[in-house]
Design a protein around this motif. Structure first.
Motif, mmCIF file in Angstrom:
data_model
loop_
_atom_site.group_PDB
_atom_site.id
_atom_site.type_symbol
_atom_site.label_atom_id
_atom_site.label_comp_id
_atom_site.label_asym_id
_atom_site.label_seq_id
_atom_site.Cartn_x
_atom_site.Cartn_y
_atom_site.Cartn_z
ATOM 1 N N LEU A 174 -6.305 -2.082 -3.332
ATOM 2 C CA LEU A 174 -5.937 -0.668 -3.495
ATOM 3 C C LEU A 174 -6.469 -0.111 -4.823
ATOM 4 O O LEU A 174 -6.463 1.115 -5.031
ATOM 5 N N PHE B 209 0.845 -1.202 0.000
ATOM 6 C CA PHE B 209 0.000 0.000 0.000
ATOM 7 C C PHE B 209 0.880 1.251 0.000
ATOM 8 O O PHE B 209 0.581 2.235 -0.678
ATOM 9 N N THR C 107 -8.683 3.230 -5.333
ATOM 10 C CA THR C 107 -8.522 4.161 -4.217
ATOM 11 C C THR C 107 -7.550 5.283 -4.614
ATOM 12 O O THR C 107 -6.947 5.246 -5.696
ATOM 13 N N ALA C 108 -7.381 6.224 -3.714
ATOM 14 C CA ALA C 108 -6.527 7.388 -3.986
ATOM 15 C C ALA C 108 -5.052 7.017 -4.142
ATOM 16 O O ALA C 108 -4.259 7.825 -4.628
ATOM 17 N N ILE C 109 -4.670 5.812 -3.724
ATOM 18 C CA ILE C 109 -3.253 5.431 -3.800
ATOM 19 C C ILE C 109 -2.962 4.513 -4.986
ATOM 20 O O ILE C 109 -1.846 3.994 -5.104
#
Lengths: 268, 268
Positions: free
Chosen positions: B171, B105, B174-176
């Motif tokens: 992930l 992550f 998502t924003a990442i």
């Protein structure tokens, strides 16, 4: 009222089918057609992808079938979900579809394709303690849209969807992701560690598409395996926390889950 | 060469830290700073989110620290990944970051933020059979960019990334989520059932963003729990099948995994 049963995920045992057929026969208001594909077995699945897809497409296209009831979950309906909604025959649009757990992949794909789906008990639930009630609830909904079968927190005028959390997490971003805008989203799960629930909540609440939901309600998270060491917060705290972080309203608990009390949530 | 160790996921045991400190001291080419946060414990995590984030941000901002080595995986770095890359201090951009598994992550978020990250052994790996070799490989990479530490199939000129498959799945969207365009993507996993590997492959290969990857290579999928009944195909067949369905090139195996042989994959 004619209801067809197919198994897009895992195999149905004959004794389970017999028990539900007996319940349906005693009711007298429904004819249950258990498609032979339901008893196929191919590794993890109720037959190869092609056989599961063919049976599903067959009953979808059958004009004499009023509803399709998914036999059980497990895993595997995602493998045929996208193909199941290609070039839909007209009779497919006139039916109700019911299931939950792994069948959530189909609920998502079918709802996205404009079909009429609901999250609720499946044939396999007869094997649960008190499972007869789940079967009657499902049939009451399919046969006569009995409002008593509905999840009691549903609000008229607010669209709703319900999903197994892990299934929801693993369909986000794929071709079968439905439109969550304005939807009250009910989630439940079974047999996932708290760290997995936390990770799945991170994932789903991190999705900009899912953040368009109007709110989340939490069904039962059951059979959670022990976390070593103790996780440090319970499932409801986890769900509340991620809703708060993502700016999604948390509207409390929902009466759905992997149990005989699982209520019906029509998607709309 | 000064390397800071922090634990953004789960707690590091003092005896593990001591074993790695002894290896580093014997080498004589590296100063290892184990941040005290690594030994904190708060439920599942190595201290509360705020403590893990603060320790990480502290060493990122420390101009005297040349590299940051994640202590171990487990679960939890996703909870602080987005905040870890906010308003980056200049010294953060001059360092190398190394880890894998749950630390993926952070690799994703940091790479997306323009930092220099690599997928490779962590401090905790000393506890594995033959773990000393993993520690030396990590340090050889961090201290002198030893090419012998690199995953042997990496191609000069082709950008690469490596992830734990389940971490990658959770992930996406998502924003990442990093940019996969043109990237050769190496995946590995541990202790996931074949049906979960299949489901995760459905998810990641169903992502339009991930389909922009140039190819997938498969590292080791280890400690796969028994499937009941037998799933019907092995992990490599599963990965090949989903790559084929998604039109992503499958380029064979990769020398990464949850084991002492885990090679280094710099993101670029």
């Amino acid at each position: 009222m004619k209801i067809a049963v197919v198994a897009p995920s895992c195999t149905l045992k004959p004794e389970v089918a017999e028990a539900v057929t007996a319940i349906a026969a005693a009711r007298g208001d429904v004819e249950l057609l258990i498609h032979p594909q339901s008893f196929l077995s191919d590794g993890h699945f109720a037959g190869p992808d092609a056989a599961r897809l063919a049976a599903l497409r067959e009953v979808m296209a059958d004009d004499s079938v009023d509803a399709i009831w998914f036999a059980r979950g497990g895993y595997g309906s995602n493998r045929i979900a996208e193909d199941a909604v290609k070039d839909l025959p007209a009779p497919a649009r006139k039916k109700q579809y019911l299931g939950y757990s792994d069948a959530g992949f189909l609920l998502a794909a079918f709802h996205k394709a404009g079909l009429t789906v609901a999250h609720g008990p499946m044939v396999q639930d007869v094997a649960r303690s008190g499972g007869d009630a789940a079967i009657h609830r499902a049939l009451d909904w399919l046969v006569r849209r009995d409002a008593a079968a509905l999840e009691p927190g549903l609000e008229p005028g607010t669209p709703a969807m319900a999903f197994n959390l892990t299934v929801l997490s693993t369909l986000l971003g794929t071709a079968i992701e439905p439109d969550f805008a304005g939807v009250q989203l009910l989630i439940e799960d079974v047999a996932e560690h708290e760290y997995r629930i936390d990770r799945a909540m991170f994932h789903v609440t991190g999705s900009p598409a899912l953040r368009r939901a109007s709110a989340i309600r939490m069904g039962r998270m059951s059979e959670i395996p022990d976390n070593d060491p103790e996780f440090g917060s319970d499932a409801e705290s986890i769900v509340r926390d991620w809703c708060k972080r993502a700016g999604i309203a948390f509207r409390g608990r929902a009466d759905i889950g992997h149990d005989a009390a699982n209520k019906v949530v029509p998607f709309k």
